[in-house]
Design a protein around this motif. Structure first.
Motif, short mmCIF file in Angstrom:
data_model
loop_
_atom_site.label_atom_id
_atom_site.label_comp_id
_atom_site.label_asym_id
_atom_site.label_seq_id
_atom_site.Cartn_x
_atom_site.Cartn_y
_atom_site.Cartn_z
N ASP A 307 7.64 -2.63 -17.84
CA ASP A 307 8.46 -1.98 -18.88
C ASP A 307 9.51 -1.06 -18.28
N GLY A 308 9.97 -1.40 -17.09
CA GLY A 308 10.96 -0.55 -16.44
C GLY A 308 11.94 -1.35 -15.61
N GLU A 309 12.71 -0.65 -14.81
CA GLU A 309 13.82 -1.20 -14.03
C GLU A 309 13.41 -1.37 -12.57
N THR A 310 13.53 -2.60 -12.06
CA THR A 310 13.18 -2.83 -10.65
C THR A 310 14.29 -2.39 -9.70
N ASN A 311 15.53 -2.29 -10.18
CA ASN A 311 16.60 -1.78 -9.33
C ASN A 311 16.38 -0.30 -9.06
N PRO A 312 16.56 0.15 -7.82
CA PRO A 312 16.18 1.52 -7.46
C PRO A 312 17.24 2.59 -7.74
N PHE A 313 18.50 2.20 -7.74
CA PHE A 313 19.60 3.15 -7.92
C PHE A 313 20.88 2.35 -8.07
N GLY A 314 21.97 3.05 -8.29
CA GLY A 314 23.28 2.40 -8.27
C GLY A 314 23.92 2.63 -6.92
N SER A 315 24.36 1.57 -6.27
CA SER A 315 25.00 1.72 -4.96
C SER A 315 26.31 2.48 -5.12
N SER A 316 26.69 3.20 -4.06
CA SER A 316 27.87 4.06 -4.15
C SER A 316 28.63 4.07 -2.83
N SER A 317 29.93 4.27 -2.94
CA SER A 317 30.75 4.48 -1.74
C SER A 317 31.05 5.96 -1.54
N ASP A 318 30.35 6.82 -2.30
CA ASP A 318 30.56 8.26 -2.22
C ASP A 318 29.43 8.96 -1.45
N GLY A 319 28.99 8.34 -0.38
CA GLY A 319 27.95 8.95 0.43
C GLY A 319 28.49 10.02 1.34
N VAL A 390 15.00 14.61 -6.82
CA VAL A 390 13.60 14.79 -6.44
C VAL A 390 13.25 13.79 -5.32
N GLY A 391 12.69 14.31 -4.23
CA GLY A 391 12.18 13.47 -3.14
C GLY A 391 10.70 13.73 -2.95
N LEU A 392 9.91 12.65 -2.77
CA LEU A 392 8.46 12.79 -2.63
C LEU A 392 7.93 11.88 -1.53
N ILE A 393 6.75 12.25 -1.02
CA ILE A 393 5.97 11.39 -0.15
C ILE A 393 4.66 11.10 -0.87
N LEU A 394 4.51 9.87 -1.37
CA LEU A 394 3.28 9.47 -2.06
C LEU A 394 2.21 9.14 -1.03
N ASP A 395 0.94 9.40 -1.37
CA ASP A 395 -0.11 9.21 -0.37
C ASP A 395 -0.79 7.85 -0.48
N GLN A 396 -0.12 6.88 -1.05
CA GLN A 396 -0.62 5.51 -1.06
C GLN A 396 0.52 4.57 -1.42
N HIS A 397 0.26 3.25 -1.35
CA HIS A 397 1.23 2.25 -1.75
C HIS A 397 0.94 1.81 -3.18
N TYR A 398 1.97 1.50 -3.92
CA TYR A 398 1.83 1.05 -5.30
C TYR A 398 2.52 -0.31 -5.47
N ASP A 399 1.82 -1.24 -6.11
CA ASP A 399 2.42 -2.55 -6.38
C ASP A 399 3.36 -2.52 -7.57
N ASP A 400 3.11 -1.61 -8.50
CA ASP A 400 3.88 -1.53 -9.74
C ASP A 400 4.55 -0.16 -9.81
N GLY A 401 5.87 -0.14 -9.99
CA GLY A 401 6.59 1.12 -10.05
C GLY A 401 6.13 2.03 -11.16
N ALA A 402 5.68 1.44 -12.27
CA ALA A 402 5.21 2.26 -13.38
C ALA A 402 4.00 3.09 -12.98
N ASP A 403 3.12 2.52 -12.16
CA ASP A 403 1.94 3.27 -11.69
C ASP A 403 2.36 4.43 -10.79
N ALA A 404 3.36 4.20 -9.95
CA ALA A 404 3.83 5.27 -9.06
C ALA A 404 4.41 6.42 -9.86
N VAL A 405 5.22 6.09 -10.86
CA VAL A 405 5.84 7.15 -11.67
C VAL A 405 4.78 7.93 -12.44
N ASP A 406 3.74 7.24 -12.89
CA ASP A 406 2.67 7.92 -13.63
C ASP A 406 1.82 8.80 -12.72
#
Length: 469
Positions: A307-319, A390-406
């Motif tokens: 129920d979410g977006e698999t794309n991680p961000f919008g690419s940018s040339s303003d880095g 927001v930047g984080l270091i999660l303490d495990q791997h998640y197969d589904d992004g929704a689980d990571a966000v939760d």
């Protein structure tokens, strides 16, 4: 007068010495004195190699059959059948069957097709290796890989696909990759593979008991060999082979994989093996792949996001104007960008985007997550607490992004950056704000780096690194 005639006939016969002919025996079935062998039938069954013979005979006590493959002749009584199972060593062979009965011999030329009986179960697919797995032949999801094809493709009822190789007593099984793999750069420039994995199945009665695997660099005519790998009878055997130490020399590059009978191995019947899950593991280490986002979303994208977006961000040339090594490039580089509609937090929706990358670190070791960020300062309705990255270091791997966000609170460290001075080019030295988060790797070594923004205006990150302390 009649009496005289009868007497005359008797006298006449005696004078001519006539001898009466004995009556002939009837030609009915019960009177046959010689055996009859008219023909014989052949019937194929099983895997195509079992042939059954039935002669059509009358008055024959026994018959013999020579199956034409060098095996001993077989004798049976009239009315019986004789069966023989031919060898599966060759896929298709011509034989001459000879049947002898009642002194009569008849022959028939047959072609026996030797079918291989495939197995019906598969090993488990690898888990938790997204972006840390180089996929050659497996059902597991992967961000990188060079697909391999070869052998006979067997599709199970479950949909799982296996590779089957037969006749390994005289042949070899070849898997050809779509591109040559350079081990040192398998995952990304400077990010190497450490091991290659195989799952192999063999039934010893019809397969092989020991395996040889050769990685071939066909462009340079170089072979990397590992010999005499022990298989387990009737079960899947998993091999994790070190690319630097387990082969005849350290593997540099390859584009073919060859399976064969080991030097000390034994091959029986059709000498078949079944192969699944061919993949390479990423070297354990802290290297963030595509941390400068020069390759867009590569290695940051979710495989699954319910129920979410698999794309991680919008690419940018303003880095940032600085590259990942800290050098001033004199102009903007690429970066990752979030707009208001892509934000998480209180702005979370099905369009929210989250950047995610898995690492396998040394358990108990100390590290620092480092990155730069920038947030536009244009007017807008700020979220509660203010616009932020927001930047984080999660303490495990998640197969589904929704689980990571939760489970964002289940982390080893995080930072909320609130400095909003405009995009990178608007900040002092075009650098943005530097963030460094210290953390310790868990006992599993499995961590994941994750980023998102909560802002009504564009926010950016660039030059993400994990540094061992």
């Amino acid at each position: 007068m009649s009496a005289l005639l009868v007497m005359g006939l008797i006298i006449s016969c005696e004078e001519q010495e006539f001898t009466p002919i004995a009556p002939e025996v009837s030609s009915g079935l019960n009177s046959v004195t010689s055996p009859v062998f008219s023909s014989f039938s052949t019937e194929t069954s099983g895997d195509g190699t079992i042939v059954t013979i039935q002669p059509i005979t009358v008055g024959v006590e026994t018959f013999t059959v020579d199956f034409g493959d060098g095996s001993s002749t077989v004798t049976a009584a009239q009315g019986e059948t004789v069966s023989h199972d031919y060898s599966n060593v060759v896929a298709s062979t011509d034989y001459t069957i000879t049947v002898t009965a009642g002194g009569v011999t008849k022959t028939e030329d047959i072609t026996v097709e030797h079918a291989v009986q495939s197995i019906s179960f598969a090993p488990s697919s690898p888990e938790g290796k997204r972006n840390n797995l180089f996929n050659i032949f497996t059902g597991a999801s992967s961000a990188v890989g060079s697909a391999g094809t070869g052998g006979t493709l067997v599709t199970l009822d479950s949909g799982n696909e296996l590779l089957e190789f037969s006749r390994l007593h005289s042949n070899t099984g070849l898997v050809k990759l779509s591109d040559e793999v350079v081990v040192a750069d398998a995952f990304y420039s400077g990010v190497e593979a450490s091991e290659i994995h195989f799952d192999v199945h063999s039934n010893f009665a019809e397969g092989i008991d020991k395996l040889k695997i050769t990685l071939v660099d066909s462009a340079n005519a170089v072979n990397y060999v590992i010999d005499n790998l022990d298989l387990t009878d009737g079960e899947w055997t998993g091999f994790d082979l070190n690319l630097a130490t387990d082969f005849s020399s350290p593997v540099v590059m390859f584009d073919e994989i060859v399976f064969g009978l080991a030097t000390s191995g034994t091959a029986k019947d059709h000498a078949t093996i079944t192969v699944d899950n061919i993949y390479m593991s990423r070297m354990t280490g802290s290297t963030i792949i595509n941390g400068d986002f020069e390759d867009g979303q590569d290695f940051w994208k979710w495989a699954t996001f319910t129920d979410g977006e698999t794309n991680p961000f919008g690419s940018s040339s303003d880095g940032s104007d600085f590259d990942i090594d800290g050098n001033d490039t004199g102009g903007k580089t690429r970066g990752a960008k979030w707009s208001a509609s892509q934000s998480g937090g209180e702005f979370r929706s099905s369009s929210s985007r989250y950047a995610y990358q898995e690492l396998i670190l040394t358990p108990g070791a100390n590290y620092v997550l480092e990155y730069q960020y920038a947030i536009k300062d244009d007017s807008g309705t700020d979220p509660i607490g203010g616009r932020r990255v927001v930047g984080l270091i999660l303490d495990q791997h998640y197969d589904d992004g929704a689980d990571a966000v939760d489970n964002l609170g289940n982390n080893l460290g995080f930072d909320e950056g609130f400095v909003a001075e405009g995009k990178f080019s608007d900040t002092d030295n075009d650098f943005g704000t530097l963030v460094q988060i210290q953390f310790t790797a868990p006992s599993s070594g499995e961590v994941a780096v994750m980023f998102y923004a909560v802002t009504p205006k564009d926010a950016y990150i660039d030059n993400v690194k994990v540094i061992a302390q």
